[in-house]
Write a protein that holds these residues in place. Structure first.
Motif: not given
Length: 478
Positions: A103-108, A111-115, A139-142
């Protein structure tokens, strides 16, 4: 006593997709194209039962949010060169791979979903019945950047993470930092860089910044996060360093739709109030944003990146050094000192220093260094900040009905005594504030006993003291 344990060191790079694809092929993790998966190093508890609990929790939350756990990779490490304290507290380090939902089309948006997933996992672990000695940290999730860091010294970094010696690991951006801890003790999770930035110096206004942000959480709205916004709270994770706190707020502002440079201009504005030469649109930008965010003040040099753009800013007083060069081969290097890398003089095209409140900004997509004036002109022109100020801001001087005060025949000295004021308070504190609208300035040394220990009645605000950082901030810090 433990000279081989550092305060923390790390490196933040662009997502090395080819490298990860090659590693995942050996462990049967089906890795999709770049941008369609997120990853990050996870510091897991040494206790096996706690470790399984954390990984299961991670998988459950990712699944509930419509994303797919592709697999876990055990990150190869060699701790033979690190100190005793670092070894004792060393977590189990694994790398998670999360596939992008359909359901996610855009990379940004991914990125919000991973956050969001990361914040939910952090909050769940914090409120769980995990063993008090167990240690968990993401440490990071991106899907854009990747970070290698730990309780290390800079020279230990490439020895500890053997990945860093692989020639297939490539990036055109590298944010590197060696931490010197001031307000918090050295720890694996407080090593830098963080998710977006690395910070040399300190934020003196930290307690106020954190309290204002906590107070604002009740008013926050976002068209991107909508009802999920409350699941992100607390925005600033308790117990972090000043650098961790500013990174927490930086990532929220960027993922809420602001650009990297705009976010940094909000957090660390230049000294615009008394600058008569500043462009009106830029002044309006700063004035408008000062209503939304207090400056994070202190001697600071901050470098930041989102994986395609990288920048650096100096605090408005210029109390931390930052020097840069651009080579004829189109490489830009910025550091606290000159000469951190051996570059031949004939290869240097530009050599300069970052000035107070100014920004160095490199866009690897546009393949150019963007000038501070151009950058700020562009950002200040993106919205009608002047109109918004005119419609919504009320200046105290414009309030109607100024009443002229009459002097009374009362004995001022008696009144001052009654309310706990001394002649010194009147002369050094009240007079400069009332007469010249200036900050009262006194000596650094203050040997007045604490109000709570006094036998005399005290003014209410003498019971409160300002906390200062643990290191000095000289005017010149070469």
């Amino acid at each position: 006593a433990d000279p081989k344990t550092g305060d923390g060191a790390g490196i933040l790079i662009q997502m090395p997709h080819e490298f990860f694809a090659e590693k995942c092929s050996h462990i049967k993790i089906p890795l999709p194209e770049k941008g369609y998966y997120g990853t990050g190093l996870i510091f897991l508890p040494q206790d096996a039962k706690d470790r399984v609990y954390c990984k299961d929790l991670f998988s459950d939350i990712a699944k509930r949010d419509g994303q797919i756990i592709l697999g876990w990779r055990s990150v190869p490490t060699d701790n033979s060169s690190i100190g005793t304290s670092a070894k004792k507290t060393q977590p189990i380090i694994e790398q998670v791979f999360i596939g992008r939902g359909k359901e996610i089309n855009e990379e940004i948006d991914f990125e919000r979903k991973l956050y969001l997933i990361r914040k939910k996992v952090e909050n769940s672990v914090r409120s769980s019945k995990l063993n008090q000695k167990s240690f968990f940290y993401i440490t990071n999730l991106s899907c854009r950047t990747f970070s290698y860091k730990g309780l290390l010294m800079p020279y230990q970094l490439e020895k500890f993470f053997t990945d860093l010696n692989d020639k297939e690991l490539k990036s055109s951006i590298a944010l590197v930092h060696s931490r010197y801890s001031t307000n918090t003790f050295p720890a694996w999770d407080l090593s830098q860089p963080f998710r977006f930035l690395a910070h040399n110096g300190e934020i003196n206004t930290l307690r106020g910044n954190i309290n204002w942000m906590r107070a604002r959480e009740g008013l926050l709205k976002s068209k991107f996060f909508q009802n999920d916004l409350k699941k992100i709270f607390p925005v600033i994770v308790p117990g972090g360093s000043d650098s961790a706190a500013i990174d927490n707020i930086f990532e929220l502002l960027v993922l809420s739709g602001r650009s990297l440079a705009q976010t940094m201009m909000m957090l660390i504005p230049s000294a615009w109030q008394q600058d008569t030469g500043i462009d009106k649109k830029l002044r309006d930008f700063y004035k408008y944003n000062s209503c939304l965010m207090e400056p994070w003040d202190g001697p600071a040099a901050i470098a930041f990146t989102d994986g395609s753009r990288v920048g650096a800013v100096l605090d408005r007083n210029g109390l931390r050094p930052a020097r840069y060069i651009v080579t004829k081969q189109d490489t830009c290097i910025m550091a606290s000192e000159v000469g951190v890398l051996d570059i031949k003089a004939e290869d240097i095209a530009v050599s300069g220093r970052l000035e107070p409140g100014k920004m160095l900004f490199v866009d690897t997509i546009a393949k150019r260094v963007i000038d501070d004036k151009e950058l700020k002109r562009e950002i200040s022109g993106t919205a009608p900040y002047g109109e918004w100020i005119k419609k919504n801001l009320l200046e105290l001087d414009e309030l109607p009905g100024k009443v002229k005060t009459k002097r009374t025949g009362l004995d001022i000295t008696t009144q001052l005594k009654a309310f706990g004021y001394s002649r010194e308070d009147l002369k050094l504190i009240i007079e400069p504030m009332a007469d010249k609208a200036q900050e009262p300035i006194g000596s650094m040394g203050n040997d007045t006993p604490h109000a709570i220990l006094s036998k005399e009645p005290q003014v209410l605000f003498t019971y409160f003291k300002q906390l200062f950082a643990q290191v000095t901030n000289p005017a010149i810090d070469p």
